[in-house]
Design a protein around this motif. Structure first.
Motif, PDB file in Angstrom:
ATOM      1  N   ALA A 365       0.500  -1.391   0.012  1.00  0.00           N
ATOM      2  CA  ALA A 365      -0.161  -0.312   0.088  1.00  0.00           C
ATOM      3  C   ALA A 365       1.372   1.319   0.144  1.00  0.00           C
ATOM      4  N   LEU A 366       1.441   1.475   0.727  1.00  0.00           N
ATOM      5  CA  LEU A 366       2.847   2.372   1.028  1.00  0.00           C
ATOM      6  C   LEU A 366       3.600   2.523  -0.575  1.00  0.00           C
ATOM      7  N   ARG A 367       3.953   1.551  -1.184  1.00  0.00           N
ATOM      8  CA  ARG A 367       3.969   1.611  -3.169  1.00  0.00           C
ATOM      9  C   ARG A 367       2.873   2.879  -3.368  1.00  0.00           C
ATOM     10  N   THR A 368       1.518   2.396  -3.484  1.00  0.00           N
ATOM     11  CA  THR A 368       0.821   3.093  -4.086  1.00  0.00           C
ATOM     12  C   THR A 368       0.455   3.903  -3.578  1.00  0.00           C
ATOM     13  N   ALA A 369       1.296   4.800  -2.189  1.00  0.00           N
ATOM     14  CA  ALA A 369       0.400   5.645  -2.062  1.00  0.00           C
ATOM     15  C   ALA A 369       1.767   6.519  -2.884  1.00  0.00           C
ATOM     16  N   TYR A 370       2.736   5.812  -2.730  1.00  0.00           N
ATOM     17  CA  TYR A 370       4.044   6.771  -3.015  1.00  0.00           C
ATOM     18  C   TYR A 370       4.111   6.648  -4.095  1.00  0.00           C
ATOM     19  N   ASP A 371       3.454   6.146  -5.364  1.00  0.00           N
ATOM     20  CA  ASP A 371       4.053   6.387  -6.533  1.00  0.00           C
ATOM     21  C   ASP A 371       2.338   7.772  -6.666  1.00  0.00           C
ATOM     22  N   THR A 372       1.322   7.599  -6.344  1.00  0.00           N
ATOM     23  CA  THR A 372       0.345   8.507  -5.990  1.00  0.00           C
ATOM     24  C   THR A 372       0.831  10.049  -5.557  1.00  0.00           C
ATOM     25  N   TYR A 373       0.963   9.886  -4.667  1.00  0.00           N
ATOM     26  CA  TYR A 373       1.952  11.267  -3.741  1.00  0.00           C
ATOM     27  C   TYR A 373       2.921  11.743  -5.031  1.00  0.00           C
ATOM     28  N   ALA A 374       3.307  11.184  -5.610  1.00  0.00           N
ATOM     29  CA  ALA A 374       4.638  11.623  -6.493  1.00  0.00           C
ATOM     30  C   ALA A 374       4.576  11.972  -7.159  1.00  0.00           C
ATOM     31  N   GLU A 375       3.578  11.454  -8.065  1.00  0.00           N
ATOM     32  CA  GLU A 375       3.009  12.315  -9.190  1.00  0.00           C
ATOM     33  C   GLU A 375       1.975  13.392  -8.853  1.00  0.00           C
ATOM     34  N   ALA A 376       1.503  13.236  -7.438  1.00  0.00           N
ATOM     35  CA  ALA A 376       0.964  14.809  -7.604  1.00  0.00           C
ATOM     36  C   ALA A 376       1.318  16.337  -6.775  1.00  0.00           C
ATOM     37  N   ILE A 377       2.957  15.867  -6.197  1.00  0.00           N
ATOM     38  CA  ILE A 377       3.569  17.097  -5.111  1.00  0.00           C
ATOM     39  C   ILE A 377       4.924  17.060  -6.378  1.00  0.00           C
ATOM     40  N   GLY A 378       5.309  16.150  -8.157  1.00  0.00           N
ATOM     41  CA  GLY A 378       6.193  16.413  -8.564  1.00  0.00           C
ATOM     42  C   GLY A 378       5.835  17.447  -9.357  1.00  0.00           C
ATOM     43  N   GLY A 379       7.351  17.939  -9.486  1.00  0.00           N
ATOM     44  CA  GLY A 379       7.564  19.197 -10.633  1.00  0.00           C
ATOM     45  C   GLY A 379       7.657  20.445 -10.489  1.00  0.00           C
ATOM     46  N   SER A 380       6.572  20.946 -10.959  1.00  0.00           N
ATOM     47  CA  SER A 380       6.089  22.239 -11.005  1.00  0.00           C
ATOM     48  C   SER A 380       4.154  22.653 -10.316  1.00  0.00           C
ATOM     49  N   SER A 381       4.616  21.275  -9.687  1.00  0.00           N
ATOM     50  CA  SER A 381       3.178  21.058  -9.032  1.00  0.00           C
ATOM     51  C   SER A 381       2.774  22.487  -7.834  1.00  0.00           C
ATOM     52  N   VAL A 382       1.424  22.941  -7.563  1.00  0.00           N
ATOM     53  CA  VAL A 382       1.267  23.691  -6.172  1.00  0.00           C
ATOM     54  C   VAL A 382       1.259  23.362  -5.953  1.00  0.00           C
TER      55      VAL A 382
END
Length: 501
Positions: A365-382
């Protein structure tokens, strides 16, 4: 004579001239209002009153998170506990809502229901007085955790406080209160011996374990009164030496890191001297494209963390290893929550959290959460300044109190996880997206937990949760809380911070 902030009156007049009878300004249209004057006359010489437009009002009402914040027309700064009584009676007479300010770090969105009332800032009620026998201390309602820690430490004493230096001592306690020493002694609330409390009708009482209200104070206390001071158990310093090892890992090491972390938890028998914490956050110098895992292993009574605990993590291949040694008073600085640390600054940001209690780290579950989180806060994300927090305190002292001992319902849980979605305020659409991300992340963890009950730490709560999720879903718990609410606050005066109903 009270100090009425006259320099604000011009600004107030401009603010309210268009509609002096409007609900936003009822009873506060002029310094000459007889009820305002009566309140001032009833206050002690050290009390203060701030109106909108003054620097003092702005400082007192600016919150750590600016999402759905309470709105007040006046702030009273009591100089004594009797000033709190007078202010509550004034607010009741004027039929105004009132809300205590005590560090302004509460970020729960239910605070936004507080509209056009009286703020009561307890900053002047700051004190730590150690009893002659050295077994207890009396702590003022406006005292911050750092003040408690430093004052007791200088006297060779300590007690359980919240971990963050810039929050009040009592704010966390009223919701239970996690702390570095809880493995030995239990929650912050478990240390309390008695409390002075102003009830909804302005009555000032001393309560202790002989009062039916005592059970509620340690977990749902925000709902029942204004605590002006407490007497709490204190202890001789057992370990002056503390050590930490801070390890930074790339995201691809997640499975190995949290499997090793589960080994530290040891099926709930983690040593009372051992703490594991971690953050997921963006540190471009280590990885410009993905969040890294910052993992802390903290141990008391040593000058270096035992290799038995650190070696499995070293074998995984961290990007960085930083050992440090010091004392208990260094912990907040080591973990980035000291008064001077960025998370302690009221910087005009939105800081909702989405907490959930767990028994262990579910690696998949942590892997799924990490991947979801990384997509949401990565790069130029607000949202790229966000954190995902995991707090793995020892729980022996917490569990020892018994599951039914107080309104805090989650003594058997071993971990507290909470995404903290940080961003600059913009509009309702951005707020809704932050809520969607935060709730999605904790739902991932809950779905894999095997738990039917969704347990939430009320002091971190977002605000869309239910009373059952804040205070436990057992029918007897809810019945007891509702009965106490009906007895002590039938009009719902204290219903802005995680209301029980």
């Amino acid at each position: 004579m009270f100090r009425l902030r006259l320099e604000a009156l011009v600004a107030v007049a401009a603010l309210i001239s268009a509609s002096c009878a409007d609900v936003l300004t009822r009873g506060l249209c002029s310094r000459d209002d007889p009820d305002v004057q009566a309140l001032g006359s009833a206050l002690s010489p050290t009390a203060e009153i701030y109106f909108p437009g003054s620097d003092e009002f702005e400082a007192a009402t600016t919150r750590w998170s600016v999402l759905e914040t309470p709105t007040v027309n006046v702030v009273v700064v009591p100089g004594t506990e009797n000033d709190v009584v007078a202010t509550v009676k004034y607010a009741n007479k004027k039929r105004l809502p009132f809300l205590v300010y005590n560090g302004v770090h509460g970020a729960i969105t239910t605070l936004g229901r507080m509209d056009s009332g009286v703020g009561i800032s307890l900053g002047k009620l700051s004190s730590v007085k150690i009893a002659g026998d050295g077994n207890t201390a009396t702590i003022g309602g406006g005292t911050f955790s750092k003040t408690v820690t430093d004052t007791l430490w200088a006297a060779g004493k300590q007690t359980v406080t919240g971990t963050c230096e810039c929050v009040s001592y009592l704010g966390p306690a009223l919701g239970g209160g996690h702390g570095w020493l809880q493995g030995h002694h239990g929650l912050v609330a478990d240390q309390l011996v008695s409390a002075r409390i102003v009830l909804a009708d302005g009555t000032l009482k001393t309560i202790d374990a002989n009062s039916d209200l005592w059970w509620a104070i340690g977990g749902a206390g925000h709902n029942f009164g204004i605590v002006t001071s407490v007497t709490t158990k204190i202890f001789d310093i057992e370990h002056r030496d503390w050590a930490i090892e801070t390890l930074i890992f790339s995201g691809d090491k997640l499975e190995a890191v949290y499997q090793a972390a589960n080994d530290l938890l040891a099926d709930g028998t983690q040593s009372a001297d051992l703490i594991n914490w971690s953050y997921w956050l963006n540190i471009p110098d280590f990885d410009p494209d993905h969040p890294v895992i910052m993992f802390y292993i903290i141990q008391q009574g040593v000058t270096a963390v035992d290799p038995t605990y650190t070696s499995p993590f070293h074998a995984i291949g961290p990007l960085s290893i930083q050992p440090q040694a010091g004392t208990y008073t260094d912990l907040a600085g080591w973990t980035g929550i000291a008064n001077t640390s960025p998370p302690c600054q009221n910087a005009g940001l939105v800081n909702p959290r989405f907490p959930i209690y767990l028994y262990e780290y579910n690696v998949a579950a942590l892997r799924t959460a990490y991947d979801t989180y990384a997509e949401a806060i990565g790069g130029s994300s607000v949202f790229n300044a966000s954190l995902f927090m995991f707090e793995g305190y020892p729980t022996e002292g917490v569990r020892a109190q018994g599951l039914e001992s107080s309104a805090f319902a989650f003594r058997d849980r071993r971990l507290l996880a909470a995404p903290l979605i940080t961003y600059s305020p913009l509009d309702a659409e951005r707020d809704a997206e932050a809520a969607r991300v935060g709730n999605q992340l904790r739902q991932i963890l809950h779905d894999a937990s095997g738990l039917q009950e969704f347990g939430v730490y009320v002091n971190y709560a977002y605000g869309d949760e239910t009373p059952e999720q804040w205070y436990g879903s057992e029918e007897w718990r809810q019945d007891r809380l509702q009965g106490l609410k009906a007895k002590y606050d039938p009009s719902g005066k204290f219903s802005f911070f995680g209301p029980v109903a």
